[in-house]
Write an enzyme that holds these catalytic residues in place. Structure first.
Site, mmCIF file in Angstrom:
data_model
loop_
_atom_site.group_PDB
_atom_site.id
_atom_site.type_symbol
_atom_site.label_atom_id
_atom_site.label_comp_id
_atom_site.label_asym_id
_atom_site.label_seq_id
_atom_site.Cartn_x
_atom_site.Cartn_y
_atom_site.Cartn_z
ATOM 1 N N ARG A 15 -34.310 44.729 -119.167
ATOM 2 C CA ARG A 15 -34.633 44.042 -120.424
ATOM 3 C C ARG A 15 -34.166 44.857 -121.623
ATOM 4 O O ARG A 15 -33.198 44.526 -122.284
ATOM 5 C CB ARG A 15 -36.148 43.762 -120.499
ATOM 6 C CG ARG A 15 -36.544 42.720 -121.559
ATOM 7 C CD ARG A 15 -36.668 43.274 -122.963
ATOM 8 N NE ARG A 15 -37.638 44.341 -123.101
ATOM 9 C CZ ARG A 15 -37.840 45.012 -124.233
ATOM 10 N NH1 ARG A 15 -37.111 44.751 -125.322
ATOM 11 N NH2 ARG A 15 -38.723 45.994 -124.288
ATOM 12 N N ASP A 16 -34.823 45.950 -121.895
ATOM 13 C CA ASP A 16 -34.496 46.761 -123.063
ATOM 14 C C ASP A 16 -33.094 47.345 -122.952
ATOM 15 O O ASP A 16 -32.405 47.524 -123.952
ATOM 16 C CB ASP A 16 -35.541 47.878 -123.212
ATOM 17 C CG ASP A 16 -35.503 48.536 -124.576
ATOM 18 O OD1 ASP A 16 -35.018 47.895 -125.521
ATOM 19 O OD2 ASP A 16 -35.973 49.677 -124.703
ATOM 20 N N HIS A 207 -41.950 56.148 -124.532
ATOM 21 C CA HIS A 207 -40.741 55.325 -124.502
ATOM 22 C C HIS A 207 -39.758 55.948 -125.496
ATOM 23 O O HIS A 207 -39.680 55.550 -126.657
ATOM 24 C CB HIS A 207 -41.086 53.879 -124.898
ATOM 25 C CG HIS A 207 -39.936 52.923 -124.814
ATOM 26 N ND1 HIS A 207 -39.876 51.926 -123.869
ATOM 27 C CD2 HIS A 207 -38.811 52.798 -125.548
ATOM 28 C CE1 HIS A 207 -38.774 51.215 -124.041
ATOM 29 N NE2 HIS A 207 -38.104 51.742 -125.060
ATOM 30 N N HIS A 209 -36.021 57.282 -126.874
ATOM 31 C CA HIS A 209 -34.566 57.145 -126.852
ATOM 32 C C HIS A 209 -33.934 58.528 -127.036
ATOM 33 O O HIS A 209 -34.578 59.458 -127.519
ATOM 34 C CB HIS A 209 -34.116 56.181 -127.944
ATOM 35 C CG HIS A 209 -34.411 54.751 -127.628
ATOM 36 N ND1 HIS A 209 -33.563 53.723 -127.966
ATOM 37 C CD2 HIS A 209 -35.466 54.163 -126.992
ATOM 38 C CE1 HIS A 209 -34.075 52.563 -127.565
ATOM 39 N NE2 HIS A 209 -35.239 52.812 -126.975
ATOM 40 N N CYS A 240 -31.069 51.134 -129.900
ATOM 41 C CA CYS A 240 -31.532 50.328 -131.023
ATOM 42 C C CYS A 240 -30.342 49.908 -131.878
ATOM 43 O O CYS A 240 -29.565 50.753 -132.332
ATOM 44 C CB CYS A 240 -32.518 51.127 -131.867
ATOM 45 S SG CYS A 240 -33.087 50.231 -133.322
ATOM 46 N N ASN A 249 -31.824 54.327 -124.340
ATOM 47 C CA ASN A 249 -33.041 54.879 -123.764
ATOM 48 C C ASN A 249 -32.724 56.127 -122.943
ATOM 49 O O ASN A 249 -31.605 56.301 -122.454
ATOM 50 C CB ASN A 249 -33.670 53.851 -122.819
ATOM 51 C CG ASN A 249 -34.155 52.621 -123.537
ATOM 52 O OD1 ASN A 249 -35.217 52.624 -124.141
ATOM 53 N ND2 ASN A 249 -33.376 51.555 -123.477
#
Length: 299
Positions: A15-16, A207, A209, A240, A249
């Protein structure tokens, strides 16, 4: 230093990680990626998002992906849900867990979802209430916890306030996101300490990055505080779109290699994870961003 004996790894790559890919990844590739990740021993694999396809076209086929995967016993497949409409679609697909996504930055919240932080929390309230009423678990994400592309530094008190609001609203776990990857170990530790003063540390997740190459150091500093859940993305997928030079990530393989070196149990097979990182990277037409995957090479 002491660390948790066991760490839960939450895989966010499908997903991310994939949501910002310029080219649409075929549904069957997404589904196979999720199945391969589950076969690696990962207990949580984020499977998609029921968001507007106009804003996130990569996630438009999330229902089809969920229908195509081979659910593995003991594995959780959460989906991101921004509103009641998204929740309704998640319920149709019989998911067991959803996630809502807030931010500790007023500017980021305004530009990302066109409302204030307070208004965003009001929007999430009926989603969380209805989801829990239907027996779904709800996870809360808080972005920009260590910096914002518009505001710069974010006060730890602001992070703690949003995290506490989501937690009191019914989220069983709060994932703290360094969305643009600008954090350092001391800042990460101070932020977690502030949040842990309001929420049990056992209900927090990291979480981070890796834009500035600090993610592993930041994770390590927070593991020392007792945080035992880490989000990561296979092959370092993602990033992002609002962060200049954002590299994505932190890579799942790099996190797992570090955890194994600390003697921390995860239940995840590193060799299979590396092989899967190369598999998806080849289908995306590039090499993994993971140091470990590159060092070990394709098998």
């Amino acid at each position: 230093m002491s660390y948790p004996a066991n760490v839960k790894m939450v895989e966010v790559g499908p997903r991310d990680g994939l949501q910002n890919e310029a080219d649409i990844v075929p549904t069957e590739i997404k589904a196979e990626l999720i199945d391969r990740l589950a076969d690696c021993g990962l207990p949580v694999v984020e499977a998609g998002a029921f968001v507007s396809p106009r804003w996130v076209p990569q996630m438009a086929d999330s229902a089809e992906v969920l229908a195509a995967i081979r659910p593995k016993e003991g594995v959780n497949y959460p989906v991101l849900v921004p509103n009641v409409k998204g929740l309704e679609r998640a319920l149709e697909m019989k998911v067991g867990e959803i996630a809502v996504f807030g931010a500790a930055s007023e500017s980021f919240t305004q530009k990302n979802i066109n409302c204030s932080i307070a208004e965003s929390l009001e929007r999430f309230a009926p989603v969380m209430e209805q989801a829990r009423g239907q027996g779904l678990r709800v996870r809360g994400y808080v972005s920009c916890v260590l910096g914002c592309p518009y505001e710069g530094d974010i006060a730890v008190s602001a992070v703690a306030e949003v995290a506490e609001a989501l937690y009191k609203g019914g989220c069983y776990e709060i994932s703290l996101g360094d969305t643009i990857g600008v954090g350092t170990a001391a800042k990460a530790r101070a932020m977690v300490e502030a949040v842990a003063a309001r929420i049990p540390v056992s209900d927090l997740a990291l979480h981070f990055h890796d834009t500035y190459g600090q993610a592993l150091a930041n994770i390590l500093s927070c593991l020392e505080l007792g945080v035992a859940t880490v989000d990561s993305s296979l092959a370092g997928l993602g990033g992002c779109p609002y962060a200049e030079g954002a590299s994505g990530n932190v890579a799942s393989e790099d996190v797992l290699y570090m955890l194994e070196g600390l003697g921390v149990e995860t239940g995840v097979d590193l060799d299979r994870l590396i092989a899967t990182a190369w598999w998806i990277s080849e289908r995306l037409g590039r090499k993994p961003a993971s140091k470990v995957a590159l060092a070990r090479g394709a098998k």
